[in-house]
Design a protein around this motif. Sequence first.
Motif, PDB file in Angstrom:
ATOM      1  N   ALA A 140     -41.781  26.551  22.449  1.00 60.24           N
ATOM      2  CA  ALA A 140     -41.443  24.959  23.595  1.00 60.24           C
ATOM      3  C   ALA A 140     -41.642  24.135  22.769  1.00 60.24           C
ATOM      4  O   ALA A 140     -41.293  23.798  21.322  1.00 60.24           O
ATOM      5  N   PRO A 141     -41.045  22.857  24.488  1.00 61.87           N
ATOM      6  CA  PRO A 141     -41.273  23.422  25.057  1.00 61.87           C
ATOM      7  C   PRO A 141     -39.973  23.678  26.263  1.00 61.87           C
ATOM      8  O   PRO A 141     -40.146  24.526  27.203  1.00 61.87           O
ATOM      9  N   VAL A 142     -39.160  23.637  25.362  1.00 63.30           N
ATOM     10  CA  VAL A 142     -38.317  24.779  26.475  1.00 63.30           C
ATOM     11  C   VAL A 142     -37.582  26.335  26.480  1.00 63.30           C
ATOM     12  O   VAL A 142     -37.462  26.673  27.582  1.00 63.30           O
ATOM     13  N   SER A 143     -37.982  26.761  25.010  1.00 63.70           N
ATOM     14  CA  SER A 143     -38.429  27.990  25.185  1.00 63.70           C
ATOM     15  C   SER A 143     -37.567  29.353  25.749  1.00 63.70           C
ATOM     16  O   SER A 143     -37.270  29.617  26.224  1.00 63.70           O
ATOM     17  N   ASP A 144     -36.032  28.711  25.255  1.00 65.96           N
ATOM     18  CA  ASP A 144     -34.853  29.161  25.976  1.00 65.96           C
ATOM     19  C   ASP A 144     -33.508  28.739  24.862  1.00 65.96           C
ATOM     20  O   ASP A 144     -33.266  27.652  24.562  1.00 65.96           O
ATOM     21  N   ASP A 145     -33.502  29.756  23.988  1.00 62.54           N
ATOM     22  CA  ASP A 145     -32.550  29.940  22.384  1.00 62.54           C
ATOM     23  C   ASP A 145     -31.649  29.348  23.460  1.00 62.54           C
ATOM     24  O   ASP A 145     -30.257  29.508  22.820  1.00 62.54           O
ATOM     25  N   SER A 146     -30.766  29.397  25.245  1.00 63.81           N
ATOM     26  CA  SER A 146     -29.090  29.661  25.464  1.00 63.81           C
ATOM     27  C   SER A 146     -29.154  27.903  25.986  1.00 63.81           C
ATOM     28  O   SER A 146     -28.133  27.718  26.240  1.00 63.81           O
ATOM     29  N   TYR A 147     -30.360  26.949  25.722  1.00 55.64           N
ATOM     30  CA  TYR A 147     -30.050  25.854  25.513  1.00 55.64           C
ATOM     31  C   TYR A 147     -28.908  25.252  24.028  1.00 55.64           C
ATOM     32  O   TYR A 147     -29.566  25.965  22.866  1.00 55.64           O
ATOM     33  N   GLU A 148     -28.210  24.774  23.710  1.00 62.15           N
ATOM     34  CA  GLU A 148     -27.672  23.251  22.667  1.00 62.15           C
ATOM     35  C   GLU A 148     -28.549  22.409  23.042  1.00 62.15           C
ATOM     36  O   GLU A 148     -28.494  21.929  24.075  1.00 62.15           O
ATOM     37  N   VAL A 149     -28.078  21.549  21.662  1.00 58.99           N
ATOM     38  CA  VAL A 149     -28.783  20.253  22.414  1.00 58.99           C
ATOM     39  C   VAL A 149     -26.926  19.928  21.877  1.00 58.99           C
ATOM     40  O   VAL A 149     -26.278  19.715  21.353  1.00 58.99           O
ATOM     41  N   ARG A 150     -27.184  18.363  22.861  1.00 57.90           N
ATOM     42  CA  ARG A 150     -25.686  18.092  23.104  1.00 57.90           C
ATOM     43  C   ARG A 150     -25.708  16.342  22.591  1.00 57.90           C
ATOM     44  O   ARG A 150     -24.882  16.044  22.781  1.00 57.90           O
ATOM     45  N   GLY A 151     -26.889  15.480  22.500  1.00 59.54           N
ATOM     46  CA  GLY A 151     -26.862  14.646  21.878  1.00 59.54           C
ATOM     47  C   GLY A 151     -28.215  13.964  21.431  1.00 59.54           C
ATOM     48  O   GLY A 151     -29.355  14.627  21.881  1.00 59.54           O
ATOM     49  N   ILE A 152     -28.466  13.072  20.777  1.00 61.04           N
ATOM     50  CA  ILE A 152     -29.484  12.515  19.815  1.00 61.04           C
ATOM     51  C   ILE A 152     -29.830  10.985  20.246  1.00 61.04           C
ATOM     52  O   ILE A 152     -28.847  10.558  19.262  1.00 61.04           O
ATOM     53  N   ALA A 153     -31.008  10.522  20.240  1.00 59.44           N
ATOM     54  CA  ALA A 153     -30.769   9.218  20.520  1.00 59.44           C
ATOM     55  C   ALA A 153     -32.169   8.546  19.411  1.00 59.44           C
ATOM     56  O   ALA A 153     -33.216   9.455  19.658  1.00 59.44           O
ATOM     57  N   TYR A 154     -32.409   7.639  19.182  1.00 60.75           N
ATOM     58  CA  TYR A 154     -33.820   6.766  18.810  1.00 60.75           C
ATOM     59  C   TYR A 154     -33.912   5.196  19.562  1.00 60.75           C
ATOM     60  O   TYR A 154     -33.191   4.590  19.662  1.00 60.75           O
ATOM     61  N   THR A 155     -34.877   5.343  19.840  1.00 60.01           N
ATOM     62  CA  THR A 155     -35.683   4.189  21.082  1.00 60.01           C
ATOM     63  C   THR A 155     -37.029   3.740  19.734  1.00 60.01           C
ATOM     64  O   THR A 155     -38.088   4.491  19.977  1.00 60.01           O
ATOM     65  N   VAL A 156     -37.328   2.155  20.312  1.00 61.58           N
ATOM     66  CA  VAL A 156     -38.399   1.281  19.726  1.00 61.58           C
ATOM     67  C   VAL A 156     -39.003   0.760  21.208  1.00 61.58           C
ATOM     68  O   VAL A 156     -37.824   0.189  21.814  1.00 61.58           O
ATOM     69  N   ALA A 157     -39.864   0.968  21.935  1.00 61.22           N
ATOM     70  CA  ALA A 157     -40.082   0.077  23.090  1.00 61.22           C
ATOM     71  C   ALA A 157     -42.136  -0.159  23.284  1.00 61.22           C
ATOM     72  O   ALA A 157     -42.994   1.075  22.599  1.00 61.22           O
ATOM     73  N   SER A 158     -42.663  -1.021  23.023  1.00 60.60           N
ATOM     74  CA  SER A 158     -43.659  -1.367  22.994  1.00 60.60           C
ATOM     75  C   SER A 158     -44.256  -0.525  22.090  1.00 60.60           C
ATOM     76  O   SER A 158     -45.316  -0.512  21.935  1.00 60.60           O
ATOM     77  N   GLY A 159     -43.712  -1.208  20.123  1.00 59.65           N
ATOM     78  CA  GLY A 159     -44.515  -0.902  19.093  1.00 59.65           C
ATOM     79  C   GLY A 159     -44.098   0.644  18.943  1.00 59.65           C
ATOM     80  O   GLY A 159     -44.834   1.071  18.082  1.00 59.65           O
TER      81      GLY A 159
END
Length: 246
Positions: free
Chosen positions: A170-189
């Motif tokens: 969870a929450p995707v709960s589906d092993d058919s999904y592949e990870v295609r990109g990751i990002a890191y950000t900071v907003a309002s602390g």
Amino acid sequence: ASLWTIVGADGAVATAAASDLNAWTGYVSGSMGSTDYNAIGYGKDGSGNPLWVAVNSNGTKEIRYSSDPTNTSGWSDVNPSNPGKLYAVLWGNDVWMAVGQNGEVWRSTDGSTWSEVDMSGVTNWATTGVDVRHLASDGAGKWMTGNDQYIFVSTNDGAAWTELYDCADAPVSDDSYEVRGIAYTVASGTARWCALVRKSGNTRVIHAAAADTTSWTLATVDGSAASGQDTVAHSNRHIAAGAGTV
């Protein structure tokens, strides 16, 4: 950086001063032949000087670096032992990381000398037939990347990695999904990691507060429910973020 740089097909490089991003100067790196650059990153060398590192699919110079990418002959080549194609490169916290074909992960502290990270003991890290095309860093020693349906994390500047999240949970709960990109950000602390995941005809974004990366949440699109999301074309392979905008 005061200088912006992009790379492209057939060894193409283009640069523009940050003061005028409408004025670009381009050239072709003759020594690349017809090989395409795949990505370029900006950071520092081992002495703290500006450095640009590009990765590509060439069989003898998968990594190239330059202190002045406006100089057509200013590039130096690195030929890592037994490399495949490299697809992404990034600098953070005085460390360079590069990833690519068949699950390869490479690391450098100066951009010129590279060593392969041993991923053989990392649970669910796939090698044969699985390409890794993205990296993200919080700039303080934590890194993330995706391999097949899993998100992996390093807390020691990319030297060692562990599995963090499985898209079958969870929450995707589906092993058919592949990870295609990751990002890191900071907003309002608030610092946050975001990941683009996909399967055929469907893309979703999941996110986790940096304070608790064990708990991921599915982003809504215009308030819609989680099921049936198609955020962007499922062929997309990258996600970027800054100042709270993803």
